[in-house]
Design a protein around this motif. Structure first.
Motif, mmCIF file in Angstrom:
data_model
loop_
_atom_site.group_PDB
_atom_site.id
_atom_site.type_symbol
_atom_site.label_atom_id
_atom_site.label_comp_id
_atom_site.label_asym_id
_atom_site.label_seq_id
_atom_site.Cartn_x
_atom_site.Cartn_y
_atom_site.Cartn_z
ATOM 1 N N GLN A 152 60.228 -32.281 32.816
ATOM 2 C CA GLN A 152 61.288 -32.720 31.905
ATOM 3 C C GLN A 152 61.144 -34.194 31.536
ATOM 4 O O GLN A 152 61.120 -34.554 30.369
ATOM 5 N N HIS A 153 61.034 -35.041 32.561
ATOM 6 C CA HIS A 153 60.903 -36.478 32.314
ATOM 7 C C HIS A 153 59.456 -36.954 32.409
ATOM 8 O O HIS A 153 59.127 -38.004 31.849
ATOM 9 N N PHE A 154 58.633 -36.222 33.134
ATOM 10 C CA PHE A 154 57.214 -36.589 33.196
ATOM 11 C C PHE A 154 56.350 -35.351 33.414
ATOM 12 O O PHE A 154 56.807 -34.340 33.958
ATOM 13 N N LEU A 155 55.117 -35.455 32.947
ATOM 14 C CA LEU A 155 54.118 -34.409 33.146
ATOM 15 C C LEU A 155 52.958 -34.988 33.938
ATOM 16 O O LEU A 155 52.651 -36.184 33.846
ATOM 17 N N THR A 156 52.303 -34.132 34.734
ATOM 18 C CA THR A 156 51.156 -34.575 35.531
ATOM 19 C C THR A 156 49.881 -33.912 35.031
ATOM 20 O O THR A 156 49.905 -32.802 34.498
ATOM 21 N N TYR A 157 48.766 -34.626 35.228
ATOM 22 C CA TYR A 157 47.470 -34.137 34.767
ATOM 23 C C TYR A 157 46.435 -34.296 35.877
ATOM 24 O O TYR A 157 46.437 -35.284 36.608
ATOM 25 N N SER A 158 45.585 -33.320 36.007
ATOM 26 C CA SER A 158 44.537 -33.381 37.026
ATOM 27 C C SER A 158 43.285 -34.068 36.497
ATOM 28 O O SER A 158 42.466 -34.551 37.265
ATOM 29 N N LYS A 159 43.142 -34.120 35.182
ATOM 30 C CA LYS A 159 41.967 -34.723 34.570
ATOM 31 C C LYS A 159 42.201 -36.210 34.356
ATOM 32 O O LYS A 159 43.232 -36.618 33.821
ATOM 33 N N LYS A 160 41.232 -37.013 34.759
ATOM 34 C CA LYS A 160 41.347 -38.462 34.677
ATOM 35 C C LYS A 160 41.562 -38.916 33.240
ATOM 36 O O LYS A 160 40.887 -38.452 32.324
ATOM 37 N N PHE A 161 42.515 -39.816 33.035
ATOM 38 C CA PHE A 161 42.838 -40.448 31.751
ATOM 39 C C PHE A 161 43.458 -39.492 30.731
ATOM 40 O O PHE A 161 43.657 -39.876 29.579
ATOM 41 N N GLU A 162 43.764 -38.270 31.132
ATOM 42 C CA GLU A 162 44.377 -37.333 30.194
ATOM 43 C C GLU A 162 45.754 -37.842 29.742
ATOM 44 O O GLU A 162 46.141 -37.670 28.582
ATOM 45 N N GLU A 163 46.475 -38.475 30.663
ATOM 46 C CA GLU A 163 47.798 -39.004 30.305
ATOM 47 C C GLU A 163 47.689 -40.110 29.257
ATOM 48 O O GLU A 163 48.573 -40.283 28.406
#
Length: 271
Positions: A152-163
């Protein structure tokens, strides 16, 4: 003859133990200006601080550069090893012995300078926007500790620099990062600090500094000696000398930074 043989074996054993105690294998990741590779040599502010600590403590330290997850896995399982520059979080506290703090920078939330629709003036107002973080990163645990909800307020990513890529495309409203490492991180996705504006300076215990975390097989005497030498380095301004090699003494003010948030761009080093 037997006594001589036993004596030889005993001194070989003692010598081997002492050698292991005097050797540390240290891991870190590429994270300029703290640690990075230049001309086939690992260097950076914290790398040079740690290297000098080892020298002053008469320790033979090897430093290897790995992706962060791999480095953390190695230090968790290998005796006489350590990892830097890492955050001293509550989850990690009991797993390692700690030496520090080393050098770190102010953590801030940023927006694209073109986003005039975003205003953050309190911790609570962060809930009005979205941010992306790397899964398992210290920022991930910090956002959870702030009672922000994943999905909702944040999403997480396993791939480096995807955010970073998602932020550049406007898929996220905000970017969380350190003033010192911001420029090198943005470079990965073709952005520069001039294209961002700081909106909120974040202070949290888990972001209070970078540390050298040591596997608990390390002798406590070694840990205390390293901490003592770090205190001496700071007292004699040797840390200042190392910092000046990587951070210009005079930083230009960022055009979007208010007086309160200049620290998000000026590159002040905390240690």
């Amino acid at each position: 003859m037997l006594i001589r043989l036993l004596s030889v074996l005993f001194f070989m054993f003692v010598g081997d133990v002492l050698a292991k105690q005097k050797t540390l294998t240290l891991y870190t990741e590429s994270f300029p200006p703290y640690n990075f590779e230049k001309e086939d040599q690992i260097t950076g502010i914290n790398t040079e601080i740690v290297r000098l600590l080892c020298e002053n403590a008469n320790l033979h330290c090897t430093i290897d550069l790995y992706p962060w997850k791999r480095a953390m896995q190695l230090v968790s399982t290998r005796a006489n090893s350590g990892i830097f520059s890492t955050s001293r979080t509550a989850q990690r506290e009991s797993k390692f012995y700690w030496v520090g703090p080393l050098a770190s920078g102010q953590t801030c939330f940023y927006k694209l300078a073109t986003r005039s629709d975003i205003t953050v003036n309190s911790m609570a107002s962060l809930r009005n926007y979205t941010v992306g973080v790397a899964r398992g990163d210290v920022y991930h645990s910090v956002l959870m500790d702030l009672n922000l909800e994943e999905g909702q307020h944040f999403l997480t990513y396993s791939k480096k620099f995807e955010e970073l890529k998602m932020f550049k495309r406007g898929e996220h409203d905000l970017l969380i990062g350190s003033a010192l490492t911001l420029a090198s991180q943005l470079e990965k996705v073709g952005l520069s600090p001039e294209q961002l504006a700081p909106v909120f300076a974040l202070n949290h215990p888990a972001l209070a500094g970078n540390y050298l975390a040591l596997n608990k097989s390390t002798s406590i005497e070694t840990v205390k000696e390293l901490q003592s030498h770090l205190k001496q380095l700071k007292a004699t301004e040797q840390v200042d000398d190392i910092v000046s090699q990587f951070i210009p003494s005079a930083q230009q003010s960022h055009p979007y930074a208010s007086a309160m948030l200049k620290e998000c761009f000026t590159g002040n080093v905390i240690y």
